[in-house]
Structures are given as C-alpha cells and as structure tokens.
Design an enzyme around this catalytic site. Structure first.
Site: not given
Ligand code: GAR
Length: 198
Positions: A12-13, A89, A107, A148, A177
């Site tokens: 989604s990001n 990863k 994060h 992180d 986000e």
């Molecule tokens: C997001 O919430 C991002 O912040 C998190 O994974 C999700 C991915 O969502 N990242 C972490 O947890 C990194 N440690 P998405 O695939 O829908 O963008």
C-alpha cells in the site's frame, strides 16, 4: 533521481508513492520494484502498471549470490535512491554502505521504541498496545546496518483509543504513512537535486 522501491507485502505504501509520482508530486523516476515475494500485492501492482519488478529472494539465491544479483540490478537501472516500503528483509551490508544516506525506511511506530528484529506488521501494534502507551505513530528514517536504527528523518504520532485493536491501530497508522511517505520522498529528492547540481 532514479528510485528503487523494495517491498514484501501488500504494497500500500508503494502504491501511494507511485500515485504521488503519477500526480507529479514526486518527480523522480520510480524505476524498479525489488521484492522477495513474487506473489505479494506490491509485485502484482508493479505488473499491472508495467513497473519493472525483480524477484530476488533467499529461496533462489544464497547470501553471496543475492548480494551480487541485487547490486547488478541496482546498477543496471542506474538507481540513485532506495525506498523500503514494507520490506521485511535486511539489506546486504555492501548495499547499505554504498547507498549511505540514500536508503530510507518507514516503520509503523515511534522509534526507537518498538523496533528491531521481528518488529514488523501486526507484531509492532500488538507490542504497542500491550505496553499501555497512549500514542503510537510512524517513523521515517535512514537505513544503516541494524534493524530500525538509522537517523530519524520524520515522525508523526497517532493517538491510541481505548477500543483500538492491533488491526485498527495498523489501519490508522497506515493512513498516515500514505500521506507522509510520499511527502518526505518529495522533500528528499529536492535536497538530492540541489546536491547534485552544486
Ligand atoms: C507498513 O506499515 C510499514 O510501516 C511496515 O510494514 C507495513 C507495510 O505495509 N514496515 C515495517 O514494519 C518495517 N519494520 P504495505 O505493504 O501495505 O506498504
């Protein structure tokens, strides 16, 4: 600036960054997606919009081969900047070192709390709710050789309500986000352009 997105999940990001690019809010080229999961939402989105996608995973390559493959793909696409968007990863050290201050991650919590190995997706939101804190949020940071851990660029807090579950908290933070990751990328690309013209 040529950007490579790394993603493992829903994407989604990745989608929100791509949409910002299509609207002209991010000027850089979204050149490439690298994923470790060829059937994830991010990979399907890349396919749909004809964004080049490389599936590079430890199921296909040992550590050394993976590092060589990733490096050669980044060189081939002339990548200047790496955006981790739900990539689960750790990047090879050589890539982190080569792209120092040119790799960012998002994060879903307020680092330095609730980060580190195993802290991703719903795990983060469960740990946050169990701790009893009243605010969570998101952190955008540079990537270094530890999970992180790199220098923080931006944080946005999100209030926790009594009725929040890990799922509702995840949804609230994801919404933020999608607003802030594209904005920060747009700011960083301006700095990048300034540096490269000086
Ligand atoms: C997001 O919430 C991002 O912040 C998190 O994974 C999700 C991915 O969502 N990242 C972490 O947890 C990194 N440690 P998405 O695939 O829908 O963008």
């Amino acid at each position: 600036m040529n950007i490579c997105i790394f993603a493992s999940g829903n994407g989604s990001n990745f989608k929100s960054i791509y949409r910002a690019h299509r609207k002209g809010k991010i000027k850089s080229n979204i050149k490439l997606l690298i994923t470790n999961n060829s059937s994830c939402g991010a990979a399907l989105f890349a396919k749909k919009y004809k964004i080049p996608c490389e599936h590079i995973s430890s199921e296909k390559y040992d550590d050394n081969e993976l590092e060589i493959k990733m490096t050669s793909v980044l060189i081939k696409h002339k990548i200047d900047f790496i955006v981790l968007a739900g990539y689960m990863k750790k990047l090879p050290d050589s890539i982190v070192n080569k792209y120092q201050d040119r790799i960012i991650n998002i994060h879903p919590a307020l680092l330095p709390s609730f980060g580190g190995k195993g802290m991703y997706g719903l795990n983060v939101h469960k740990a946050v709710l169990e701790s009893g804190v009243r605010y969570s949020g998101l952190t955008i940071h540079y990537v270094d050789n530890e999970y992180d851990n790199g220098r923080i660029i931006f944080q946005k807090s999100v209030k926790i309500d009594d009725e929040d579950t890990p799922e509702t908290l995840q949804e609230k933070i994801l919404k933020q986000e999608h607003i802030y990751y594209p904005k920060i990328i747009a700011e960083l690309e301006k700095n990048y352009e300034k540096k490269s013209t000086n």
